[in-house]
Design an enzyme around this catalytic site. Structure first.
Site, PDB file in Angstrom:
ATOM      1  N   GLU A 145       0.847  -1.184   0.000  1.00 16.73           N
ATOM      2  CA  GLU A 145       0.000   0.000   0.000  1.00 16.73           C
ATOM      3  C   GLU A 145       0.886   1.239   0.000  1.00 16.73           C
ATOM      4  O   GLU A 145       1.856   1.325   0.739  1.00 16.73           O
ATOM      5  CB  GLU A 145      -0.935  -0.011   1.210  1.00 16.73           C
ATOM      6  CG  GLU A 145      -1.950  -1.124   1.150  1.00 16.73           C
ATOM      7  CD  GLU A 145      -3.062  -0.972   2.167  1.00 16.73           C
ATOM      8  OE1 GLU A 145      -3.067   0.032   2.905  1.00 16.73           O
ATOM      9  OE2 GLU A 145      -3.926  -1.853   2.225  1.00 16.73           O
ATOM     10  N   TYR A 242      13.496  -6.746   5.253  1.00 15.87           N
ATOM     11  CA  TYR A 242      12.303  -7.079   6.043  1.00 15.87           C
ATOM     12  C   TYR A 242      12.690  -7.501   7.461  1.00 15.87           C
ATOM     13  O   TYR A 242      12.216  -8.506   7.988  1.00 15.87           O
ATOM     14  CB  TYR A 242      11.516  -8.193   5.346  1.00 15.87           C
ATOM     15  CG  TYR A 242      10.031  -7.903   5.269  1.00 15.87           C
ATOM     16  CD1 TYR A 242       9.551  -6.858   4.487  1.00 15.87           C
ATOM     17  CD2 TYR A 242       9.110  -8.658   5.982  1.00 15.87           C
ATOM     18  CE1 TYR A 242       8.198  -6.583   4.423  1.00 15.87           C
ATOM     19  CE2 TYR A 242       7.751  -8.385   5.921  1.00 15.87           C
ATOM     20  CZ  TYR A 242       7.299  -7.351   5.137  1.00 15.87           C
ATOM     21  OH  TYR A 242       5.950  -7.073   5.082  1.00 15.87           O
ATOM     22  N   ASN A 243      13.589  -6.723   8.075  1.00 20.07           N
ATOM     23  CA  ASN A 243      14.153  -7.116   9.366  1.00 20.07           C
ATOM     24  C   ASN A 243      14.116  -5.992  10.395  1.00 20.07           C
ATOM     25  O   ASN A 243      14.786  -6.073  11.418  1.00 20.07           O
ATOM     26  CB  ASN A 243      15.600  -7.590   9.182  1.00 20.07           C
ATOM     27  CG  ASN A 243      16.496  -6.498   8.595  1.00 20.07           C
ATOM     28  OD1 ASN A 243      16.041  -5.418   8.263  1.00 20.07           O
ATOM     29  ND2 ASN A 243      17.779  -6.813   8.454  1.00 20.07           N
ATOM     30  N   SER A 246       9.380  -3.660  14.914  1.00 26.39           N
ATOM     31  CA  SER A 246       8.201  -2.798  14.867  1.00 26.39           C
ATOM     32  C   SER A 246       7.314  -3.112  16.062  1.00 26.39           C
ATOM     33  O   SER A 246       7.671  -3.908  16.933  1.00 26.39           O
ATOM     34  CB  SER A 246       7.431  -3.042  13.566  1.00 26.39           C
ATOM     35  OG  SER A 246       6.911  -4.366  13.554  1.00 26.39           O
ATOM     36  N   CYS A 253      -3.500  -6.441   5.138  1.00 29.89           N
ATOM     37  CA  CYS A 253      -3.302  -7.784   4.581  1.00 29.89           C
ATOM     38  C   CYS A 253      -2.763  -8.819   5.564  1.00 29.89           C
ATOM     39  O   CYS A 253      -3.364  -9.881   5.746  1.00 29.89           O
ATOM     40  CB  CYS A 253      -2.388  -7.705   3.364  1.00 29.89           C
ATOM     41  SG  CYS A 253      -3.120  -6.818   1.978  1.00 29.89           S
TER      42      CYS A 253
END
EC number: 1.1.1.22
Length: 388
Positions: A145, A242-243, A246, A253
């Protein structure tokens, strides 16, 4: 060739604009204001490339609220309506997809329908049997997105859930509009394509959950999380992507897709899929407890949006943190420029950033930003690498 797009969210618009570079595209939506904006070459969603292409490219594209106008004479109908996860049924709510299919069958029974909405494994074949139709297949989308059109212009792969001439023609439409050439293209059965979508997103959720648990461990023991992650990710089998820790995986999704896949495993032995869903809840508990341990009087939530460059905060992870903090009786205020409401879940929205900074004694932000640099000592974040 006329192509109809049903639904003008990220999936529908990005596919529609991609194809409208070379073919007639009619976008259907039930919201008149969105249709009006699109016909004025303005995007109703925040997406740099969608905004740019609408404003500057020669596109054979228009929008309408009239389903007869949209579906009549269309060769393909791309279905891109929302399928929210229903926790009561443990199943995607596919009513909007089914409604479109009924309308298309009634208005233009010869059109080939392509489902882009995320659906449960086995859904397409069940529909074919139940409705007695064959002119439909599934083709998953793999986009972010806020970068939806970019990801369709530069796709990692194209997956088409059918092996046929019409499936090949549809793949060619996507390839024709893309900037990237020699795109890996896979033709499968629809059920396998449905599984590819859910397993791909669940793996991404697994990776987020893994590095979040690493970060929870490091924070609990006073270790340098960044150094550990950098050392782990130098292994090329793991990779430096992608590490970034968070507050948990969120957005539209990943939460719903992991839960749907878990529901699909009802009769299949599994451990990992269920653990991913549990790990995300545990991470939010850990983050909320870490914030509450600082004994704040007022917690400020900086931005509800899921990620930078997006205007969407559906199921963003920070909302789960906010609700846990409020449940302990700590007042929460919110700074979110894209909101028009004055309250969100009974928390006050503060529109002035300076006033927000002054009122909150702890500010929580999923990612650090230059807007908070002057109050860095107040900010609680677990983002380490400045990326989503």
């Amino acid at each position: 060739m006329k192509i109809t797009i049903s639904g003008t969210g990220y999936v529908g618009l990005s596919n529609g604009i991609l194809i409208a570079q070379h073919h007639e595209v009619v976008a259907l939506d039930i919201v008149p204001t969105k249709v009006e904006m699109l016909n004025q070459k303005k995007s109703p969603i925040v997406d740099k490339e969608i905004e740019e292409y609408l404003a500057t490219k020669q596109l054979n594209f228009r929008a309408t609220t009239d389903k007869y106008d949209a579906y009549r004479d269309g060769t393909y109908v791309i279905i891109a309506t929302p399928t929210d996860y229903d926790p009561k049924t443990n199943y995607f709510n596919t009513s909007s997809v089914e409604s479109v299919i009924r309308d298309v069958v009634d208005i233009n029974p010869n059109a080939v329908m392509v489902i882009k909405s995320t659906i449960p494994v086995g859904f397409t074949n069940l529909l074919k049997e139940r409705l007695g139709i064959d002119n439909i297949f599934f083709s998953p989308e793999f986009l972010r997105e806020g970068r939806a059109l970019y990801d369709n212009l530069h796709p990692s792969r194209i997956v088409i859930g059918e092996r046929s001439e019409r499936a090949g023609r549809f793949a060619a439409l996507l390839q024709e509009g893309a900037v990237k050439k020699d795109i890996p293209t896979l033709f499968t059965d629809s059920t396998e394509a449905e599984a590819i979508k859910l397993f791909a997103n669940t793996y991404l959720a697994l990776r987020v959950a893994y590095f979040n648990e690493l970060d929870s461990y490091a924070e609990s023991l006073g270790l340098n999380s960044r150094q550990i992650i950098e050392g782990v990710c130098l292994d090329p089998r793991i990779g430096n992507h992608y590490n970034n820790p968070s507050f948990g995986y969120g957005g539209y999704c990943l939460p719903k897709d992991t839960k749907q896949l878990l529901a699909n495993y009802a009769s299949v032995p599994n451990n990992i899929i269920g653990a991913i869903v549990d790990a995300n809840r545990t991470r939010k508990d850990f983050i909320a407890d870490s914030i509450l341990a600082r004994k704040p009087k007022v917690v400020g939530v900086y931005r509800l949006i899921m990620k930078s460059g997006s205007d969407n905060f559906r199921a963003s992870s920070i909302q789960g943190i906010m609700k846990r903090i409020k449940a302990k009786g700590v007042p929460v205020i919110i700074y979110e420029p894209v909101m028009v409401e004055d309250e969100f879940f009974h928390s006050r929205v503060v529109r002035d950033l300076t006033a927000f900074k002054n009122e909150a004694d702890i500010i929580i932000s999923n990612r650090m930003t230059s807007e908070l640099a002057d109050v860095a000592d107040k900010v609680y974040t677990r983002g380490l690498f400045g990326s989503d």
